[in-house]
Write an enzyme that holds these catalytic residues in place. Structure first.
Site, mmCIF file in Angstrom:
data_model
loop_
_atom_site.group_PDB
_atom_site.id
_atom_site.type_symbol
_atom_site.label_atom_id
_atom_site.label_comp_id
_atom_site.label_asym_id
_atom_site.label_seq_id
_atom_site.Cartn_x
_atom_site.Cartn_y
_atom_site.Cartn_z
ATOM 1 N N LEU A 144 2.394 5.263 -1.821
ATOM 2 C CA LEU A 144 3.107 5.989 -0.759
ATOM 3 C C LEU A 144 3.612 7.323 -1.298
ATOM 4 O O LEU A 144 3.632 8.330 -0.578
ATOM 5 C CB LEU A 144 4.276 5.155 -0.213
ATOM 6 C CG LEU A 144 3.919 3.842 0.516
ATOM 7 C CD1 LEU A 144 5.167 3.239 1.156
ATOM 8 C CD2 LEU A 144 2.844 4.028 1.576
ATOM 9 N N GLY B 49 7.604 -0.241 -1.458
ATOM 10 C CA GLY B 49 8.388 0.949 -1.155
ATOM 11 C C GLY B 49 7.779 2.170 -1.811
ATOM 12 O O GLY B 49 6.569 2.247 -1.983
ATOM 13 N N ALA C 93 0.210 9.554 5.027
ATOM 14 C CA ALA C 93 -0.262 10.876 4.597
ATOM 15 C C ALA C 93 -0.588 11.734 5.825
ATOM 16 O O ALA C 93 -0.237 12.917 5.878
ATOM 17 C CB ALA C 93 -1.495 10.726 3.709
ATOM 18 N N HIS D 51 -4.704 -7.140 -5.693
ATOM 19 C CA HIS D 51 -3.299 -7.561 -5.761
ATOM 20 C C HIS D 51 -3.266 -9.042 -6.111
ATOM 21 O O HIS D 51 -3.974 -9.842 -5.490
ATOM 22 C CB HIS D 51 -2.602 -7.316 -4.420
ATOM 23 C CG HIS D 51 -1.107 -7.323 -4.522
ATOM 24 N ND1 HIS D 51 -0.391 -8.459 -4.811
ATOM 25 C CD2 HIS D 51 -0.187 -6.336 -4.413
ATOM 26 C CE1 HIS D 51 0.903 -8.169 -4.850
ATOM 27 N NE2 HIS D 51 1.045 -6.877 -4.624
ATOM 28 N N HIS E 299 -6.846 -4.564 -2.621
ATOM 29 C CA HIS E 299 -5.571 -4.064 -2.094
ATOM 30 C C HIS E 299 -5.528 -2.546 -1.992
ATOM 31 O O HIS E 299 -4.992 -1.997 -1.034
ATOM 32 C CB HIS E 299 -4.468 -4.562 -3.030
ATOM 33 C CG HIS E 299 -3.082 -4.147 -2.651
ATOM 34 N ND1 HIS E 299 -2.470 -4.574 -1.489
ATOM 35 C CD2 HIS E 299 -2.168 -3.364 -3.277
ATOM 36 C CE1 HIS E 299 -1.240 -4.072 -1.424
ATOM 37 N NE2 HIS E 299 -1.045 -3.323 -2.486
ATOM 38 N N SER F 222 -2.636 1.205 6.676
ATOM 39 C CA SER F 222 -2.147 0.428 5.524
ATOM 40 C C SER F 222 -0.688 0.753 5.223
ATOM 41 O O SER F 222 0.067 -0.121 4.804
ATOM 42 C CB SER F 222 -2.961 0.756 4.272
ATOM 43 O OG SER F 222 -4.310 0.508 4.479
ATOM 44 N N SER F 223 -0.299 2.023 5.420
ATOM 45 C CA SER F 223 1.079 2.428 5.069
ATOM 46 C C SER F 223 2.105 1.532 5.754
ATOM 47 O O SER F 223 3.127 1.188 5.169
ATOM 48 C CB SER F 223 1.342 3.865 5.503
ATOM 49 O OG SER F 223 0.252 4.690 5.288
ATOM 50 N N ARG G 141 -3.512 1.634 -10.486
ATOM 51 C CA ARG G 141 -2.348 2.306 -9.898
ATOM 52 C C ARG G 141 -1.052 1.569 -10.227
ATOM 53 O O ARG G 141 -0.975 0.344 -10.119
ATOM 54 C CB ARG G 141 -2.517 2.367 -8.379
ATOM 55 C CG ARG G 141 -1.388 3.034 -7.642
ATOM 56 C CD ARG G 141 -1.653 2.951 -6.158
ATOM 57 N NE ARG G 141 -1.749 1.570 -5.758
ATOM 58 C CZ ARG G 141 -0.816 0.912 -5.077
ATOM 59 N NH1 ARG G 141 0.282 1.529 -4.708
ATOM 60 N NH2 ARG G 141 -0.987 -0.344 -4.751
ATOM 61 N N GLU H 40 9.330 -3.311 -10.061
ATOM 62 C CA GLU H 40 7.955 -3.800 -9.872
ATOM 63 C C GLU H 40 7.210 -3.709 -11.195
ATOM 64 O O GLU H 40 7.651 -3.036 -12.134
ATOM 65 C CB GLU H 40 7.246 -3.023 -8.751
ATOM 66 C CG GLU H 40 7.818 -3.354 -7.376
ATOM 67 C CD GLU H 40 7.030 -2.778 -6.208
ATOM 68 O OE1 GLU H 40 5.890 -2.355 -6.402
ATOM 69 O OE2 GLU H 40 7.587 -2.760 -5.103
ATOM 70 N N ARG I 98 -0.747 -4.747 -13.080
ATOM 71 C CA ARG I 98 -1.298 -5.512 -11.965
ATOM 72 C C ARG I 98 -2.697 -6.054 -12.243
ATOM 73 O O ARG I 98 -3.045 -7.165 -11.824
ATOM 74 C CB ARG I 98 -1.307 -4.621 -10.723
ATOM 75 C CG ARG I 98 -1.561 -5.357 -9.459
ATOM 76 C CD ARG I 98 -1.388 -4.469 -8.257
ATOM 77 N NE ARG I 98 0.011 -4.313 -7.893
ATOM 78 C CZ ARG I 98 0.425 -3.587 -6.854
ATOM 79 N NH1 ARG I 98 -0.448 -2.951 -6.117
ATOM 80 N NH2 ARG I 98 1.706 -3.497 -6.576
ATOM 81 N N TRP J 251 1.924 -1.427 6.399
ATOM 82 C CA TRP J 251 1.930 -2.784 5.827
ATOM 83 C C TRP J 251 2.498 -2.800 4.408
ATOM 84 O O TRP J 251 2.602 -3.865 3.801
ATOM 85 C CB TRP J 251 0.502 -3.343 5.782
ATOM 86 C CG TRP J 251 -0.054 -3.705 7.128
ATOM 87 C CD1 TRP J 251 0.289 -3.173 8.337
ATOM 88 C CD2 TRP J 251 -1.063 -4.687 7.412
ATOM 89 N NE1 TRP J 251 -0.459 -3.736 9.336
ATOM 90 C CE2 TRP J 251 -1.295 -4.677 8.794
ATOM 91 C CE3 TRP J 251 -1.808 -5.551 6.616
ATOM 92 C CZ2 TRP J 251 -2.224 -5.498 9.421
ATOM 93 C CZ3 TRP J 251 -2.734 -6.373 7.224
ATOM 94 C CH2 TRP J 251 -2.939 -6.353 8.612
ATOM 95 N N ALA J 252 2.794 -1.611 3.863
ATOM 96 C CA ALA J 252 3.285 -1.552 2.476
ATOM 97 C C ALA J 252 4.651 -2.225 2.412
ATOM 98 O O ALA J 252 5.551 -1.893 3.170
ATOM 99 C CB ALA J 252 3.381 -0.106 2.023
ATOM 100 N N GLN J 253 4.776 -3.178 1.505
ATOM 101 C CA GLN J 253 6.039 -3.922 1.435
ATOM 102 C C GLN J 253 6.981 -3.340 0.389
ATOM 103 O O GLN J 253 8.170 -3.219 0.597
ATOM 104 C CB GLN J 253 5.756 -5.399 1.118
ATOM 105 C CG GLN J 253 5.031 -6.111 2.235
ATOM 106 C CD GLN J 253 4.849 -7.603 1.968
ATOM 107 O OE1 GLN J 253 5.226 -8.125 0.930
ATOM 108 N NE2 GLN J 253 4.250 -8.286 2.929
HETATM 109 C C1 SIN Z 1 3.708 -4.820 -3.323
HETATM 110 O O1 SIN Z 1 4.706 -4.718 -2.631
HETATM 111 O O2 SIN Z 1 3.492 -5.733 -4.083
HETATM 112 C C2 SIN Z 1 2.643 -3.760 -3.189
HETATM 113 C C3 SIN Z 1 3.172 -2.464 -3.585
HETATM 114 C C4 SIN Z 1 2.045 -1.524 -3.849
HETATM 115 O O3 SIN Z 1 0.888 -1.917 -3.743
HETATM 116 O O4 SIN Z 1 2.326 -0.386 -4.222
#
Ligand code: SIN
Length: 525
Positions: free
Chosen positions: A381, A51, A18, A235, A340, A44-45, A375, A116, A281, A47-49
Site C-alpha cells: 500500500l 496496513g 494507487a 502468503h 498473494h 485488492s487494496s 516484498r 509484521e 514471508r 482487502w488489505a488487512q
Molecule cells: C497481511 O495482513 O498479512 C498482509 C499484509 C501484506 O500483504 O502486506
C-alpha cells in the site's frame, strides 16, 4: 468495432488505492477512471488487512525501514528506491489521515502500530486491527465521488492498449457488468495503468476474483518491458477452507503472538528460522506448504495469544472464520500458502513511466524495484501511495495546461464471448501446479505448454490473452532464473547465485520464444 472516442482526460485503468490516489492528485486535470466493479469494491487494496508500513514512531526511522525492505528482498531490491519510498511514507500517512482515514490512535494521539514479519520495529499503521485497506478505500472513494475533475466509468474493464508509432494512444474498453461486450477505443491525454496484480492466475489465492494479471498482460501485449515477473509472493496464512478466493488471516496475528502448529500440535517454525513465525514471508510460506504437502494440516493458533479478542480486534478474520464454520476462539485456523502479491510487473522508472511513451503504471501492476524477490509486509500500500502521487505529478508535467473536458459516454456495445470458465480454471491450476511455491524446470515447462494450449483454445478472446500473457511471463522468467531467491524457489537450483542478484526484464516476445521451446519439448514424439 465502434469508432474511437477522443477525450482530453487522463485515462486511469483500475480503481484501487494507487488509481484513486493518483486520480485525486491529478486535480484539477480531468481524469477518467475505468472501474470494473462499483467504485471502492473489487480491488485488492480494499482487502488489505495489515496496513501501511511507515516509520511513525520517533524511536523508529525511515533508514531502518529501508534496511528491512532491502534485507527481506533477498538481494534484488533497488536500495535507492527503498530509501526514497520509506522517506516519503510519513507524509502519505498524514495525508491519508487528512483525507479521512480513521487510523487507530493511542490516547496521546500517536498512531497504533502493528508488528509484521521481517520488520525490526512495530511500524504498520492500522485501522481496527485488520480493516486498514477497507477503511482507506472508503475514505478515498468518498473523496473521489465528490471530485469534480473525476469521471468514473463503473462496470467497464480495459481489454487492450492502442499503440501508434511506438506510443500508447488509447485503451480499448468493454462493458463487463452483465457478461462481456465488444470493445471501443478511448483515446486520452495519457494512460495510467493501476489495475492490480496477478494472484488470481493461481488456483489458490487471496486476491479478489477479477485480479488475474489482465492489466500486466495488456501492457506486455502492447510491447512494454516487464520486470521481475518470476517473483510471486505466497502468503503463508490463507485460510484453508475451500473458499475461492481464500480469506486471509493477517500476519498481524503472528505479530500479536499467534503461532503455527501442525496436526500433532508441533510449532514447526521453531526449527525453520530463528525468527520462527515472524521469519520473512517466503520462508514461512515454504514451511507451511511443506506441512500441507506432507499431510500435516498446518494451522494458525491464535487461542493463547489473542483469545476471544480476535472477534473484536480482527473483525475481517473473525467474519471469514465464521463464514467457513470455524471458531478461532476455540480452534486453530487451518491455513495454506496462497498467491498473494506480484513483485513483478510493468517495469517503471522513478516517476512511474513505463518503457512505452504515453504509458505510466503504479501499484501492484508496476515493478519499481522496491520489493525485490520478496516484498516486506505492508510495503504494497505504501508503494501504491508513493508512486500514485509521482505518476500524477509526472503525467501533469508531461501534458499541456489542463482544460475542462466533456463527459465520456460509451456507445451501445454488442455482447461478446467472455473467457471460457473451464479454460481459466485450467490456467489457474497449471500455474499452481508448475509455477507455484516450489518450481522445477520440468514443472515450468509443462505449465508453459499448458498456457499455450489454453490460449489457442479460445483465439481472439482479449481478456484470456491478457491472462495467458502474464502467465507466460511468470513461468518463462521462472524457467530462465536458474537459482532460488526470495519467493522464487527452484528445487532443482535450491541456492542463490551470489549474495545479490540481477532484476529480470522480459518482453512478451522474449517470453513467447521460451514458451515455444518448452511447448516443443512437451509435444509427444
Ligand atoms: C497481511 O495482513 O498479512 C498482509 C499484509 C501484506 O500483504 O502486506
Amino acid at each position: 468495432m465502434s469508432a474511437p472516442i477522443e477525450t482530453s482526460r487522463v485515462i486511469i485503468v483500475g480503481a484501487g488505492l494507487a488509481a484513486q490516489y493518483a486520480a485525486l492528485k491529478l486535480a484539477p486535470r480531468p481524469v477518467l477512471v475505468i472501474s470494473p466493479e462499483p467504485l471502492g469494491t473489487g480491488a485488492s487494496s480494499a482487502w488489505a488487512q495489515g496496513g501501511v508500513a511507515a516509520a511513525m514512531d520517533p524511536a523508529d526511522s525511515a533508514e531502518a525501514h529501508a534496511r528491512d525492505t532491502v534485507s527481506a528482498g533477498a538481494g534484488t531490491v533497488d536500495a535507492g528506491v527503498a530509501e526514497a519510498v520509506t522517506k516519503e511514507a510519513r507524509d502519505h500517512i498524514l495525508d491519508l489521515t487528512g483525507l479521512g482515514t480513521p487510523f487507530d490512535r493511542t490516547e496521546d494521539g500517536s498512531y497504533v502500530m502493528s508488528r509484521e514479519a521481517a520488520h525490526s520495529f512495530a511500524r504498520v499503521v492500522r485501522v481496527r486491527g485488520d480493516q486498514a485497506g477497507a477503511e482507506i478505500m472508503r475514505a478515498l472513494t468518498a473523496q473521489l465521488r465528490e471530485a469534480a475533475h473525476v469521471q468514473v466509468l463503473e462496470g467497464v474493464m480495459a481489454t487492450a492498449l492502442e499503440v501508434s508509432e511506438g506510443r500508447v494512444t488509447g485503451v480499448a474498453v468493454a462493458r463487463c457488468n452483465a457478461g462481456l461486450s465488444a470493445s471501443v477505443v478511448l483515446r486520452g491525454a495519457a494512460v495510467l495503468l493501476a489495475g492490480g496484480g496477478s494472484g488470481g492466475l493461481y488456483a489458490l489465492t487471496t486476491n479478489p476474483p477479477r485480479i488475474r494479471g489482465q492489466v500486466i498482460g495488456m501492457a506486455a501485449r502492447a510491447g512494454a518491458q516487464i520486470a521481475d515477473a518470476e517473483f510471486v509472493q505466497f502468503h503463508p496464512t490463507a485460510i484453508a477452507c475451500g473458499i475461492d478466493p481464500a480469506p486471509l488471516a493477517t500476519e498481524a496475528l503472528r505479530g500479536d503472538g499467534a503461532v503455527l502448529i501442525n496436526r500433532h500440535g508441533t510449532r514447526f517454525m521453531l526449527d525453520a528460522h530463528p525468527d520462527a513465525e515472524l521469519a520473512p514471508r517466503d520462508i514461512v510460506a515454504r514451511a507451511v506448504y511443506a506441512q500441507t504437502q506432507a499431510g500435516l494440516a498446518p494451522a494458525l493458533d491464535t487461542r493463547a495469544a489473542i483469545g476471544a479478542a480476535i472477534l473484536t480486534d480482527f473483525p475481517a478474520v473473525a467474519a471469514a472464520c465464521q463464514k467457513a464454520g470455524l471458531d478461532p476462539v476455540t480452534q486453530p485456523i487451518p491455513v495454506a500458502a496462497a498467491a498473494h502479491y506480484h513483485m513483478g510487473g510493468v517495469a517503471t522508472d522513478g516517476s512511474g513511466q513505463s518503457s512505452l511513451p504515453g504509458l505510466w503504471a503504479c501499484g501492484e501492476v508496476a515493478s519499481t524495484g522496491l520489493h525485490g524477490a520478496n516484498r516486506l509486509a505492508s510495503n504494497g500500500l505504501l508503494e501504491a501511495l508513493v508512486y500514485g502521487r509521482r505518476c500524477a505529478q509526472a503525467i501533469d508535467a508531461a501534458l499541456p495546461a489542463p482544460a475542462p473536458a466533456q463527459e465520456v459516454r460509451l456507445p451501445q456495445l454488442a455482447p461478446t464471448e467472455p473467457p471460457d470458465a473451464t479454460l481459466v480454471a485450467e490456467l489457474r491450476q497449471a500455474m499452481t501446479d508448475g509455477a507455484g511455491v516450489i518450481r522445477t524446470a520440468e514443472g515450468l515447462t509443462r505449465t508453459l505448454a499448458s498456457i499455450a494450449r489454453i490460449e489457442a483454445a479460445q483465439p481472439g478472446c482479449e481478456a484470456l490473452a491478457n491472462m495467458t500473457a502474464t502467465a507466460t511471463l511468470i513461468a518463462a522468467a521462472a524457467l530462465a532464473r536458474r537459482e532460488s531467491r526470495g519467493a522464487h524457489f527452484r528445487s532443482d537450483y535450491p541456492e542463490a547465485v551470489g549474495e545479490t542478484g540481477q532484476r529480470s526484464r522480459m518482453t512478451l516476445a522474449e517470453g513467447l520464444v521460451i514458451r515455444a521451446a518448452a511447448t516443443t519439448r512437451e509435444e509427444p514424439a
